[in-house]
Scaffold this motif. Structure first.
Motif, mmCIF file in Angstrom:
data_model
loop_
_atom_site.group_PDB
_atom_site.id
_atom_site.type_symbol
_atom_site.label_atom_id
_atom_site.label_comp_id
_atom_site.label_asym_id
_atom_site.label_seq_id
_atom_site.Cartn_x
_atom_site.Cartn_y
_atom_site.Cartn_z
ATOM 1 N N GLU A 77 1.093 -0.634 0.080
ATOM 2 C CA GLU A 77 -0.192 0.139 0.157
ATOM 3 C C GLU A 77 1.098 1.416 0.219
ATOM 4 O O GLU A 77 1.479 1.335 0.609
ATOM 5 N N GLY A 78 0.311 1.350 -1.177
ATOM 6 C CA GLY A 78 1.621 3.296 -0.981
ATOM 7 C C GLY A 78 0.917 4.219 -0.992
ATOM 8 O O GLY A 78 -0.551 4.137 -0.578
ATOM 9 N N PRO A 79 1.523 5.699 -1.404
ATOM 10 C CA PRO A 79 0.962 6.853 -1.060
ATOM 11 C C PRO A 79 -0.687 6.909 -1.974
ATOM 12 O O PRO A 79 -1.392 7.889 -1.691
ATOM 13 N N HIS A 80 -0.945 5.798 -3.195
ATOM 14 C CA HIS A 80 -1.359 6.585 -3.524
ATOM 15 C C HIS A 80 -2.521 4.938 -4.117
ATOM 16 O O HIS A 80 -2.647 5.646 -5.027
ATOM 17 N N GLY A 81 -2.976 4.368 -3.373
ATOM 18 C CA GLY A 81 -2.911 2.871 -3.927
ATOM 19 C C GLY A 81 -1.893 1.269 -3.081
ATOM 20 O O GLY A 81 -0.839 2.369 -3.372
ATOM 21 N N GLY A 109 10.386 10.956 -16.629
ATOM 22 C CA GLY A 109 8.588 10.369 -15.371
ATOM 23 C C GLY A 109 8.122 9.001 -15.305
ATOM 24 O O GLY A 109 7.990 8.589 -16.226
ATOM 25 N N GLY A 110 8.585 8.231 -14.504
ATOM 26 C CA GLY A 110 8.259 7.186 -13.715
ATOM 27 C C GLY A 110 9.390 6.101 -14.265
ATOM 28 O O GLY A 110 9.541 5.982 -15.531
ATOM 29 N N LEU A 111 9.844 5.677 -13.210
ATOM 30 C CA LEU A 111 10.491 4.276 -13.281
ATOM 31 C C LEU A 111 9.894 2.793 -14.044
ATOM 32 O O LEU A 111 10.628 2.345 -15.422
ATOM 33 N N GLY A 112 8.820 2.884 -13.502
ATOM 34 C CA GLY A 112 8.131 1.444 -14.211
ATOM 35 C C GLY A 112 9.214 0.230 -14.464
ATOM 36 O O GLY A 112 9.851 -0.553 -13.381
ATOM 37 N N ARG A 157 25.526 9.379 -25.566
ATOM 38 C CA ARG A 157 25.062 10.525 -25.619
ATOM 39 C C ARG A 157 24.408 11.822 -24.711
ATOM 40 O O ARG A 157 24.455 13.095 -24.838
ATOM 41 N N TRP A 158 23.934 11.007 -23.681
ATOM 42 C CA TRP A 158 23.234 11.483 -22.468
ATOM 43 C C TRP A 158 24.157 11.693 -21.761
ATOM 44 O O TRP A 158 25.047 11.119 -21.396
ATOM 45 N N GLY A 159 23.561 13.479 -21.607
ATOM 46 C CA GLY A 159 24.657 13.273 -19.994
ATOM 47 C C GLY A 159 23.378 12.811 -18.576
ATOM 48 O O GLY A 159 23.682 11.409 -18.969
ATOM 49 N N ARG A 160 23.122 13.727 -18.051
ATOM 50 C CA ARG A 160 22.944 13.958 -16.881
ATOM 51 C C ARG A 160 21.376 12.686 -16.864
ATOM 52 O O ARG A 160 20.727 13.130 -17.402
ATOM 53 N N ILE A 161 21.524 11.654 -16.319
ATOM 54 C CA ILE A 161 19.779 11.047 -16.440
ATOM 55 C C ILE A 161 19.305 11.007 -15.032
ATOM 56 O O ILE A 161 19.845 10.336 -13.778
ATOM 57 N N THR A 162 17.849 11.578 -15.353
ATOM 58 C CA THR A 162 17.639 11.848 -13.599
ATOM 59 C C THR A 162 16.318 11.534 -13.560
ATOM 60 O O THR A 162 15.535 11.361 -15.199
ATOM 61 N N VAL A 163 15.239 9.914 -12.773
ATOM 62 C CA VAL A 163 14.317 9.603 -13.148
ATOM 63 C C VAL A 163 13.113 9.856 -11.379
ATOM 64 O O VAL A 163 14.699 9.561 -10.826
ATOM 65 N N VAL A 164 12.548 9.790 -12.078
ATOM 66 C CA VAL A 164 11.745 10.669 -10.883
ATOM 67 C C VAL A 164 9.964 9.937 -10.427
ATOM 68 O O VAL A 164 9.804 9.412 -11.792
ATOM 69 N N GLU A 165 9.882 9.268 -9.475
ATOM 70 C CA GLU A 165 9.075 7.631 -9.302
ATOM 71 C C GLU A 165 8.729 8.060 -8.019
ATOM 72 O O GLU A 165 9.615 7.996 -6.560
ATOM 73 N N ARG A 166 7.510 8.759 -7.658
ATOM 74 C CA ARG A 166 6.643 8.338 -6.439
ATOM 75 C C ARG A 166 6.595 7.671 -5.671
ATOM 76 O O ARG A 166 6.078 7.031 -4.440
ATOM 77 N N GLU A 180 12.418 10.053 -5.534
ATOM 78 C CA GLU A 180 11.504 9.127 -5.127
ATOM 79 C C GLU A 180 10.413 10.607 -4.630
ATOM 80 O O GLU A 180 10.356 11.428 -4.234
ATOM 81 N N ALA A 181 9.756 10.560 -5.978
ATOM 82 C CA ALA A 181 8.732 11.924 -5.500
ATOM 83 C C ALA A 181 7.587 12.546 -6.773
ATOM 84 O O ALA A 181 8.095 11.081 -7.822
ATOM 85 N N ASP A 182 6.406 12.375 -6.057
ATOM 86 C CA ASP A 182 5.472 12.883 -7.580
ATOM 87 C C ASP A 182 6.264 14.299 -8.121
ATOM 88 O O ASP A 182 6.588 15.295 -8.409
ATOM 89 N N LEU A 183 5.916 13.220 -10.122
ATOM 90 C CA LEU A 183 6.758 14.373 -10.779
ATOM 91 C C LEU A 183 5.925 15.873 -10.987
ATOM 92 O O LEU A 183 6.291 16.698 -10.913
ATOM 93 N N LEU A 184 4.288 15.906 -10.378
ATOM 94 C CA LEU A 184 4.440 16.763 -10.742
ATOM 95 C C LEU A 184 3.884 17.884 -9.911
ATOM 96 O O LEU A 184 4.984 19.238 -10.292
ATOM 97 N N ASP A 185 4.581 17.431 -8.013
ATOM 98 C CA ASP A 185 5.319 18.044 -7.013
ATOM 99 C C ASP A 185 6.663 18.680 -8.062
ATOM 100 O O ASP A 185 7.479 19.932 -7.636
ATOM 101 N N TYR A 186 7.298 17.941 -8.886
ATOM 102 C CA TYR A 186 8.497 17.754 -8.478
ATOM 103 C C TYR A 186 9.196 18.879 -9.549
ATOM 104 O O TYR A 186 9.667 20.040 -9.757
ATOM 105 N N VAL A 187 8.463 18.889 -10.765
ATOM 106 C CA VAL A 187 8.470 19.882 -11.639
ATOM 107 C C VAL A 187 8.047 21.537 -11.589
ATOM 108 O O VAL A 187 8.208 22.288 -12.156
#
Length: 225
Positions: A15-19, A70-73, A86-95, A125-132
C-alpha cells in the motif's frame, strides 16, 4: 488444463501513498499492477525506447543533454537512456517506493541494474507534478511514462499533469528548445491541442505499431527558444 504459468504469481504487494501496487511474475514476464490496473510488463520495451530516442533525435545533436524520465516502471526507458553515451545526466522521478525497491534489490534489477550503477543516473522519490513545480534543476528533455496516456491515467490526480497548467510545469523545467515526450497507449488529438495551447511548438505524434489494436504513440512538443 492450465499450467502453473497461466496463473500470475504475486511477488510483492504494498500500500503506497496512492493506493496498492503489485509486482507479479507471469511465466517469464514481470508485471506492475496499480490499484488493479495493469500498467506494464517486461514483454517488449520498443515503445519505451521510442520515447527516449524520439526525444534525443528532436534535440538535433545538442551536446550532453540532460534527460528527466517521469516514471521508473519496469526500467526500459532508464536502461535505454543509460545505454546511449550521448545522454548526459539521467534523472528518474518515481513516486512509489515499492517500484524503486524492486529495481534496487528486487527482480527488476535484471532490467535496470547496469543503469542504476551508471554514474549519470539519479533516482528521485517524488510525485512528478510536485517535482516539476518545485525543482531548481533544468533539463533538455522530459520523457513521461507514468500513465497509460493523457486520457487514461493511473490516478485521478495525474490528470492535472496533462492540463495546460500541468504542461506549464513541464515547460518550466525544460531549457529553451527542450523536448517534452509523452508515451500513450493510444493517440490523443485533444492532448496535441493542449500542447499547442500550453505554448509548445513542433507538436507531432510518432506511432509504434502493435500486433493488434491501436498503436502505442509518443506525443512530442518543443519549448520555444
Amino acid at each position: 488444463m492450465p499450467t502453473e504459468y497461466d496463473i500470475p504469481e504475486v511477488l510483492d504487494r504494498r500500500e503506497g501513498p496512492h493506493g496498492e501496487v503489485v509486482l507479479r511474475r507471469h511465466g517469464a514476464l514481470l508485471q506492475i499492477i496499480a490499484n488493479g490496473c495493469f500498467l506494464m510488463d517486461t514483454s517488449d520495451g520498443r515503445s519505451e525506447r521510442l520515447l527516449v530516442d524520439a526525444a534525443l533525435d528532436a534535440l538535433d545533436g545538442r551536446p550532453d543533454p540532460r534527460v528527466l524520465i517521469g516514471g521508473l516502471g519496469v526500467g526500459f526507458s532508464l536502461a535505454h537512456a543509460s545505454g546511449n553515451p550521448r545522454w548526459g545526466r539521467i534523472t528518474v522521478v518515481e513516486r512509489e517506493r515499492a517500484v524503486i525497491d524492486w529495481h534496487r534489490a528486487g527482480p527488476l534489477s535484471a532490467v535496470s541494474g547496469n543503469a542504476l550503477a551508471d554514474p549519470r543516473t539519479r533516482i528521485v522519490e517524488a510525485d512528478l507534478l510536485d517535482y516539476v513545480n518545485e525543482t531548481s534543476d533544468t533539463f533538455d528533455a522530459l520523457c513521461l511514462d507514468i500513465d497509460n496516456g493523457p486520457d487514461w491515467t493511473v490516478t485521478e490526480a495525474n490528470a492535472g499533469l496533462y492540463s495546460k497548467a500541468g504542461l506549464a510545469g513541464c515547460a518550466r523545467v525544460l531549457r529553451p528548445g527542450g523536448v517534452l515526450a509523452v508515451w500513450s497507449a493510444k493517440p490523443s488529438p485533444e492532448f496535441e491541442g493542449t500542447l499547442w495551447n500550453a505554448g509548445f511548438r513542433h507538436v507531432r505524434t510518432e506511432e509504434m505499431p502493435v500486433a493488434r489494436g491501436v498503436p502505442d504513440v509518443v506525443h512530442l512538443g518543443v519549448r520555444p527558444e
